[in-house]
Design a protein around this motif. Structure first.
Motif, PDB file in Angstrom:
ATOM      1  N   VAL A  71      31.606  48.091  42.791  1.00  9.29           N
ATOM      2  CA  VAL A  71      30.913  47.998  41.506  1.00  9.29           C
ATOM      3  C   VAL A  71      31.954  47.914  40.388  1.00  9.29           C
ATOM      4  N   GLY A  72      31.799  46.927  39.534  1.00  4.64           N
ATOM      5  CA  GLY A  72      32.729  46.762  38.413  1.00  4.64           C
ATOM      6  C   GLY A  72      33.936  45.900  38.728  1.00  4.64           C
ATOM      7  N   GLN A  73      34.095  45.497  39.997  1.00  6.02           N
ATOM      8  CA  GLN A  73      35.210  44.611  40.355  1.00  6.02           C
ATOM      9  C   GLN A  73      34.703  43.162  40.370  1.00  6.02           C
ATOM     10  N   ALA A  74      34.734  42.535  39.233  1.00  6.75           N
ATOM     11  CA  ALA A  74      34.247  41.156  39.141  1.00  6.75           C
ATOM     12  C   ALA A  74      35.158  40.216  39.918  1.00  6.75           C
ATOM     13  N   PRO A  75      34.582  39.214  40.600  1.00 10.34           N
ATOM     14  CA  PRO A  75      35.402  38.246  41.347  1.00 10.34           C
ATOM     15  C   PRO A  75      36.034  37.215  40.406  1.00 10.34           C
ATOM     16  N   THR A  76      36.931  37.692  39.568  1.00 12.48           N
ATOM     17  CA  THR A  76      37.569  36.831  38.569  1.00 12.48           C
ATOM     18  C   THR A  76      39.038  36.647  38.922  1.00 12.48           C
ATOM     19  N   PRO A  77      39.435  35.477  39.380  1.00 14.58           N
ATOM     20  CA  PRO A  77      40.832  35.268  39.776  1.00 14.58           C
ATOM     21  C   PRO A  77      41.761  35.131  38.573  1.00 14.58           C
ATOM     22  N   THR A  78      43.029  35.308  38.838  1.00 17.38           N
ATOM     23  CA  THR A  78      44.071  35.094  37.838  1.00 17.38           C
ATOM     24  C   THR A  78      44.584  33.668  37.955  1.00 17.38           C
ATOM     25  N   ILE A  79      44.600  32.950  36.837  1.00 18.82           N
ATOM     26  CA  ILE A  79      45.012  31.550  36.823  1.00 18.82           C
ATOM     27  C   ILE A  79      46.376  31.409  36.152  1.00 18.82           C
ATOM     28  N   GLY A  80      47.249  30.618  36.757  1.00 19.95           N
ATOM     29  CA  GLY A  80      48.550  30.317  36.169  1.00 19.95           C
ATOM     30  C   GLY A  80      48.800  28.822  36.188  1.00 19.95           C
ATOM     31  N   SER A  81      49.652  28.341  35.293  1.00 20.88           N
ATOM     32  CA  SER A  81      49.926  26.904  35.246  1.00 20.88           C
ATOM     33  C   SER A  81      51.331  26.637  34.750  1.00 20.88           C
ATOM     34  N   THR A  82      51.982  25.674  35.421  1.00 18.59           N
ATOM     35  CA  THR A  82      53.266  25.134  34.945  1.00 18.59           C
ATOM     36  C   THR A  82      53.123  23.644  34.672  1.00 18.59           C
TER      37      THR A  82
END
Length: 588
Positions: A359-370
């Motif tokens: 509960v409270g752990q949203a499936p939101t990934p971390t995005i990076g870009s070069t």
């Protein structure tokens, strides 16, 4: 006095050990060198001793439109007692010509019996293939007569000429001295709303496959078998990028993270990783002739342990069980079945959830870009997507055996990197992806740990797509794909490992397409592929097979190499394909 659970689990350990010698030789039809027909290294479902009762679902049915093909089911009259195993066998073929790969599903009473896709034909090759699924855990469903249907939507006209045919049957193996009766769930509930059976389309992350159920008041354990298949704009979800980079990379938007989210009454209850299946028309159809990708023709469900919720589900109130796909972007085709074990000696089981860190752990990934765009418009760099979560769900149930505390601890992760090289002569996208899940299910009687199961899943996937444009406007597109499916199961009773099993299935394939300046396909070259499948368990089962192909034909096949005496032998109760296994469930 020893606890009842101690006695039950000790007996289970002895039983597992006593079955160590129950081997069967895998009856896999060896691919023939030179053949252009479908060829895989996958094992069949191992069978117990004795003659099965056979129930035919349908025979040589034609699929040439989008109508369902209904059938009636009646349990076998000659095998009314307990079953050791139930196996679905199906055979499909498609006539030579032009045709897409098609999604194929079989249903009974709303429950999915089979989920996969079809092999694309060619102008000269009419492929035929065989699939099997262990349906032993669905025995409660199969005890009663019901209505089913086969669904393979297919267009046949002057352009798309391939006609699909199919036959399916169920084989029931009676329990005997040499083959114990399976300890199967007491009930199976489909989540879909179609009484006969169909998938549900999940177009966005908010869409649900859901059903509200009032379950028996003595639920002791519960599990959810989940299928989530990518379709339409989501078919190649593993190549997509976040919307912010879609225009720059000329790729699909929506990102490339997908994960099935399970909830009960709107509360997070578990997760199921999504496998990156590639269908036989995907990326480059020649790569998958004659060997398709991992599980392409026969998907495996992912089983989610919902046992911590047993007390809550037994309270006599209606409860919504739902599946959503995080990141769904039109769309995923989903189905799920709830498997329930009941306490035979209690009319009422009570209990509740005591801890739920999902509960409270949203499936939101971390995005990076070069990613960078040069002054001349050339693009280079990479986009990364990462998510790593750990959660614990714990609940207790007051049963006839005492208070049972069930704990599910899971680590789930997703790691993706897509590198782009884009200029006037090159469009190259290199995708490297890994999805993994590590979970432990524990069962305690009071403070006494009686059973625990460890599962590890790893889905490596890579794609190198390299398009080169010549000065005359013609072009080539070289594709290389690596797919893997790795699974490790382990069951411990009273702290002792009583069973462990490993599955490793890999497919590597490549091909290069050639196009003229108008974009018309002029040919292909360099097709070759290799599949290797390995299974072994701690009771002596061993299965190994590998094959190679080139230019659309089998060039080599080896079976048994690396197993004792060079022969594949698998215990009849094993699951060499990696399918969910009721014999490894804590609490038995």
């Amino acid at each position: 006095m020893l606890p009842g659970a101690f006695i039950r689990h000790s007996a289970a350990a002895v039983l597992l050990a006593s079955l160590a010698g129950g081997f069967v030789t895998q009856a896999v039809a060896d691919p023939v060198v030179g053949s252009t027909n479908v060829a895989t290294a996958d094992p069949t479902v191992p069978r117990p001793p004795g003659q099965p009762c056979v129930v035919t679902l349908f025979t040589d049915v034609t699929f040439d439109d989008f109508n369902t093909r209904p059938y009636s089911y009646t349990p076998p009259t000659a095998c009314k007692g307990a079953w050791a195993k139930v196996v679905l066998e199906a055979d499909f073929s498609v006539t030579a010509g032009r045709q897409y790969d098609r999604t194929a599903t079989l249903w009974l009473g709303g429950v999915n019996l089979y989920f996969g896709t079809t092999q694309e034909p060619s102008a000269a090759v009419s492929p035929a293939w065989h699939v099997e699924r262990d349906l032993t855990d669905y025995s409660a469903l199969l005890r009663n007569a019901g209505q089913g249907q086969a669904i393979i939507g297919n267009v046949v006209n002057s352009t798309y000429t391939g006609v699909i045919h199919g036959t399916a049957r169920l084989l029931f193996y009676p329990a005997s001295v040499g083959a114990r009766a399976a300890a199967v769930p007491d009930a199976v509930y489909p989540l879909g709303s179609d009484a006969v059976g169909s998938t549900v389309s999940l177009n966005t992350s908010a869409d649900k496959l859901a059903r509200t159920l009032t379950l028996p008041t003595n639920v002791e354990r519960a599990y959810l078998d989940v299928f989530t298949q990518s379709q339409s704009s989501d078919e190649f979800w593993y190549t997509c990028v976040p919307d912010a980079y879609a225009s720059q990379t000329n790729e699909c938007g929506g990102g490339n993270f997908r994960e099935a989210e399970i909830s009960i009454d709107g509360t997070p209850a578990g997760v199921a990783p999504v496998y990156p299946w590639v269908y036989t028309g995907g990326i480059d159809p020649y790569m998958w002739r004659p060997t398709p990708g991992v599980q392409t023709l026969n998907f495996l469900p992912y089983r989610v342990d919902l046992t911590p919720f047993a007390g809550q589900l037994s309270d006599g109130n209606p409860h919504e069980v739902a599946v959503q796909v995080a990141g769904a972007n039109s769309y995923f085709s989903a189905t799920a079945a709830l498997l329930v074990y009941r306490d035979a000696h209690a009319k009422q089981v009570t209990g509740k959830i005591t801890r739920n860190t999902l509960v409270g752990q949203a499936p939101t990934p971390t995005i990076g870009s070069t990613l960078a765009t040069a002054s001349n418009g050339d693009v280079s760099g990479a986009v990364t997507t990462k998510l790593d979560r750990r959660f614990v769900i714990e609940g207790y149930a007051n049963t006839s055996h005492g208070r049972i505390t069930s704990t599910v601890t899971q680590n789930t992760g997703f790691d993706d990197k897509q590198t782009f090289t884009i200029n006037s002569s090159t469009y190259r996208q290199q995708t490297w992806q890994r999805t993994w899940s590590e979970s432990t299910s524990q069962s305690r009687l009071g403070n006494f740990l009686t059973a625990e199961r460890h599962e590890h899943f790893n889905y490596p996937f890579s794609l190198d797509y390299n398009q080169q444009v010549a000065s005359d406007g013609s072009s080539t597109a070289a594709s290389t794909v690596h797919q893997g499916y790795r699974q490790r199961d382990e069951l411990r009773l009273l702290g002792l490992t009583v069973y462990g099993a490993d599955v490793d299935n890999t497919v590597d394939t490549q091909d290069t397409l050639a196009f003229d300046a108008s974009g018309n396909l002029t040919g292909h070259s360099g097709q070759q592929s290799a599949q290797a499948f390995a299974f072994h368990d701690t009771l002596g089962s061993c299965y190994r097979a590998s094959l190679t192909t080139q230019s659309g034909a089998v060039t080599g096949y080896v079976a048994g190499k690396g197993c004792p005496d060079g022969v594949n032998r698998v215990s009849w109760f094993a699951h060499p394909d990696g399918s969910p296994d009721s014999s490894l469930l804590p609490g038995r």
